[in-house]
Design a protein around this motif. Structure first.
Motif, PDB file in Angstrom:
ATOM      1  N   THR A 168       1.082  -1.381  -0.066  1.00 27.99           N
ATOM      2  CA  THR A 168       0.688   0.191  -0.065  1.00 27.99           C
ATOM      3  C   THR A 168       1.313   0.940  -0.135  1.00 27.99           C
ATOM      4  OG1 THR A 168      -0.433   0.245   2.585  1.00 27.99           O
ATOM      5  CG2 THR A 168      -1.941  -1.269   1.585  1.00 27.99           C
ATOM      6  N   GLY A 169       2.204   0.966   0.548  1.00 27.06           N
ATOM      7  CA  GLY A 169       2.757   2.151   0.643  1.00 27.06           C
ATOM      8  C   GLY A 169       2.103   2.977   1.780  1.00 27.06           C
ATOM      9  N   LYS A 170       3.313   4.030   1.814  1.00 27.67           N
ATOM     10  CA  LYS A 170       2.697   4.824   3.624  1.00 27.67           C
ATOM     11  C   LYS A 170       1.863   5.128   3.838  1.00 27.67           C
ATOM     12  CE  LYS A 170       7.617   6.515   3.258  1.00 27.67           C
ATOM     13  NZ  LYS A 170       8.488   7.648   3.524  1.00 27.67           N
ATOM     14  N   PRO A 171       0.729   5.588   5.159  1.00 26.04           N
ATOM     15  CA  PRO A 171       0.053   5.822   5.183  1.00 26.04           C
ATOM     16  C   PRO A 171      -0.759   7.347   4.781  1.00 26.04           C
ATOM     17  CG  PRO A 171       0.618   4.588   7.286  1.00 26.04           C
ATOM     18  CD  PRO A 171       1.458   4.201   6.096  1.00 26.04           C
ATOM     19  N   ALA A 172      -1.292   7.197   4.411  1.00 25.07           N
ATOM     20  CA  ALA A 172      -2.001   8.939   4.007  1.00 25.07           C
ATOM     21  C   ALA A 172      -0.882   9.317   2.713  1.00 25.07           C
ATOM     22  CB  ALA A 172      -0.752  10.397   5.200  1.00 25.07           C
ATOM     23  N   GLY A 173      -0.272   8.170   2.408  1.00 24.10           N
ATOM     24  CA  GLY A 173      -0.021   8.269   0.749  1.00 24.10           C
ATOM     25  C   GLY A 173      -0.505   7.969  -0.427  1.00 24.10           C
ATOM     26  N   PRO A 174      -0.113   8.455  -1.149  1.00 30.16           N
ATOM     27  CA  PRO A 174      -1.118   8.419  -2.267  1.00 30.16           C
ATOM     28  C   PRO A 174      -1.691   6.569  -3.186  1.00 30.16           C
ATOM     29  CG  PRO A 174       1.141   8.872  -3.601  1.00 30.16           C
ATOM     30  CD  PRO A 174       1.007   8.903  -1.932  1.00 30.16           C
ATOM     31  N   GLY A 175      -0.993   5.688  -2.559  1.00 25.01           N
ATOM     32  CA  GLY A 175      -1.691   4.139  -2.334  1.00 25.01           C
ATOM     33  C   GLY A 175      -2.022   3.354  -1.569  1.00 25.01           C
ATOM     34  N   TYR A 176      -2.339   4.099  -0.481  1.00 31.77           N
ATOM     35  CA  TYR A 176      -3.070   3.896   1.337  1.00 31.77           C
ATOM     36  C   TYR A 176      -4.305   4.199   0.627  1.00 31.77           C
ATOM     37  CZ  TYR A 176      -2.064   1.826   5.877  1.00 31.77           C
ATOM     38  OH  TYR A 176      -2.093   1.813   6.492  1.00 31.77           O
ATOM     39  N   GLN A 177      -5.195   3.452  -0.133  1.00 29.80           N
ATOM     40  CA  GLN A 177      -6.942   3.534  -1.260  1.00 29.80           C
ATOM     41  C   GLN A 177      -7.147   2.571  -0.053  1.00 29.80           C
ATOM     42  OE1 GLN A 177      -6.234   3.566  -5.327  1.00 29.80           O
ATOM     43  NE2 GLN A 177      -4.662   4.704  -5.269  1.00 29.80           N
ATOM     44  N   ALA A 178      -7.124   2.358   1.723  1.00 26.06           N
ATOM     45  CA  ALA A 178      -8.372   1.802   1.757  1.00 26.06           C
ATOM     46  C   ALA A 178     -10.046   1.494   1.554  1.00 26.06           C
ATOM     47  CB  ALA A 178      -7.854   2.063   2.953  1.00 26.06           C
ATOM     48  N   ASP A 179     -10.328   2.981   1.117  1.00 29.10           N
ATOM     49  CA  ASP A 179     -11.806   2.489   0.595  1.00 29.10           C
ATOM     50  C   ASP A 179     -11.807   1.697  -0.669  1.00 29.10           C
ATOM     51  OD1 ASP A 179     -12.942   3.361   2.780  1.00 29.10           O
ATOM     52  OD2 ASP A 179     -13.100   5.778   1.250  1.00 29.10           O
TER      53      ASP A 179
END
Length: 312
Positions: A168-179
Motif C-alpha cells: 500500500t505504501g505509507k499511510p496517507a500516501g497516494p497508494g494507501y487507498q483503503a476505500d
C-alpha cells in the motif's frame, strides 16, 4: 519448527551496477545501493552484495541454511525483471513461487496475466509506493485501485485463481487507498488478497493519531474472509528505533491476532534488503522466539496461512 514458508522475497541478477531501470528511473550502484532520479540514495541490499547479485540460487542457499521450505518472489514496481522470476519458478518449482508485476499500459496487461499464469506464477503484485512502485511519477501516478482496468485485471485474477498482493505504501500516501481496496475485496470474494508489511503500522508509532486512523482503516480489511496481511519488513523500519529483537514487531502482530485471528498473518522476510539490519535467522526468531505467540499461532503464521492465501 518444521515448516517455514517465506512469503515475501526478492531476487536481483548480477551486473546491475551502473544500470538505470527505465520504468522507475532508479540507478543501481555498487555494494547494493540504489539512487533515485532526485539524487537520493538508499541501501537496497546488504553492503556485502557488491554487484547487486542475489539470484535464485543464492535465495535457495539462504533458505536451505535456515530450513525454509518454500518462498514467493515479490518484485517491486518495475516489470523489467519478470523474466528472472519466471526462470526461478521454472528452475525450482517445488521451492519457489512468484508474483507477476504488470505493465498496466492498457489492456495488453491482460495478455501478460495469461502468459505469466501459464508460466506458473501464482499472484499479481501491485506495488503502490510512489517512489519506485506502479504509481511513481514515471509510471501511473494517478492509478486508482477501483478503476476500470483494475476490475478487468481482477476478473483475470479470478479466472486464473491468482492471489492479488498489495504493497500500500505509507499511510496517507497516494497508494494507501483503503476505500478502493475495500470495494474490490468485497466485489471479488473468490479472489484472495494479501496486504504487505502489516499495512505499515510503524509509521503511526509516535502517537500520530491521523496515521493511526489510516492504519486502522487498512487493518479492518482483515475482517473479510479473503484477506490476509504479511509481516515482511516490519523489523527493517522498527530497527531504527529498537534493537533486536525489535519488540514492537511482535506487539503489533499480537494486537492484530487478538483482533482478527491467527489465521490472518503470513510471515515474510523481504530479503535480501532486510538483511542489512538483521540476519535471516533473526528475522525468523523475532516471532519464533517471542513468548507472545503460541506454537499453533506460529504454525499458522510461518506456514499454513501462506498455503491457504496463495493456494500452494
Amino acid at each position: 519448527m518444521q515448516n517455514i514458508i517465506d512469503a515475501h522475497t526478492h531476487i536481483f541478477h548480477a551486473d546491475l551496477e551502473g544500470f538505470t531501470d527505465p520504468y522507475v528511473k532508479i540507478r543501481y550502484e555498487a555494494f547494493g545501493g540504489i539512487r533515485f532520479e532526485n539524487g537520493a540514495y538508499f541501501q537496497k541490499m546488504p553492503l556485502f552484495i557488491r554487484d547487486c547479485n542475489f539470484d535464485a540460487e543464492m535465495l535457495i542457499k539462504l533458505m536451505d541454511a535456515n530450513s525454509v521450505s518454500r518462498t514467493i518472489i515479490m518484485q517491486n514496481g518495475s516489470p523489467l525483471f519478470m523474466g528472472d522470476t519466471v526462470k526461478a519458478v521454472k528452475a525450482y518449482p517445488e521451492r519457489i513461487s512468484g508474483a507477476m508485476v504488470l505493465n498496466m499500459e492498457g489492456e495488453n496487461c491482460l495478455d501478460e496475466i495469461e502468459q505469466y499464469a501459464r508460466s506458473g506464477l501464482c499472484a499479481i503484485k501491485f506495488d503502490m509506493n510512489d517512489d519506485m512502485g506502479i504509481i511513481s511519477a514515471h509510471r501511473f501516478p494517478g492509478l486508482q485501485m477501483n478503476g476500470e482496468l483494475i476490475y478487468k485485471v481482477l476478473h483475470a485474477a479470478q479466472k486464473y485463481a491468482l492471489t492479488v498482493v498489495i504493497d500500500t505504501g505509507k499511510p496517507a500516501g497516494p497508494g494507501y487507498q483503503a476505500d478502493a481496496y475495500r470495494e474490490i475485496i468485497s466485489a471479488f470474494k473468490s479472489v484472495h488478497f494479501v496486504i504487505c508489511h502489516l499495512g505499515r503500522p510503524f509509521y503511526a508509532m509516535n502517537n500520530n493519531e491521523g496515521l493511526g486512523r489510516e492504519v486502522e482503516r487498512m487493518w479492518r480489511l482483515a475482517e473479510y474472509s479473503n484477506v490476509w496481511f504479511d509481516v515482511a519488513a516490519l523489523a527493517e523500519v522498527i530497527a531504527v528505533a529498537e534493537e533486536y529483537p525489535h519488540p514492537s514487531c511482535a506487539r503489533f502482530c499480537r494486537e492484530f491476532i487478538d483482533r482478527f485471528g491467527a489465521n490472518k498473518l503470513i510471515w515474510g522476510s523481504d530479503a535480501p534488503g532486510t538483511l542489512s539490519d538483521n540476519t535471516y535467522k533473526q528475522l525468523i526468531n523475532i516471532y519464533d522466539h517471542s513468548p507472545l505467540f503460541t506454537q499453533r499461532e506460529k504454525d499458522l503464521m510461518f506456514y499454513e496461512n501462506a498455503i491457504v492465501a496463495y493456494k500452494l
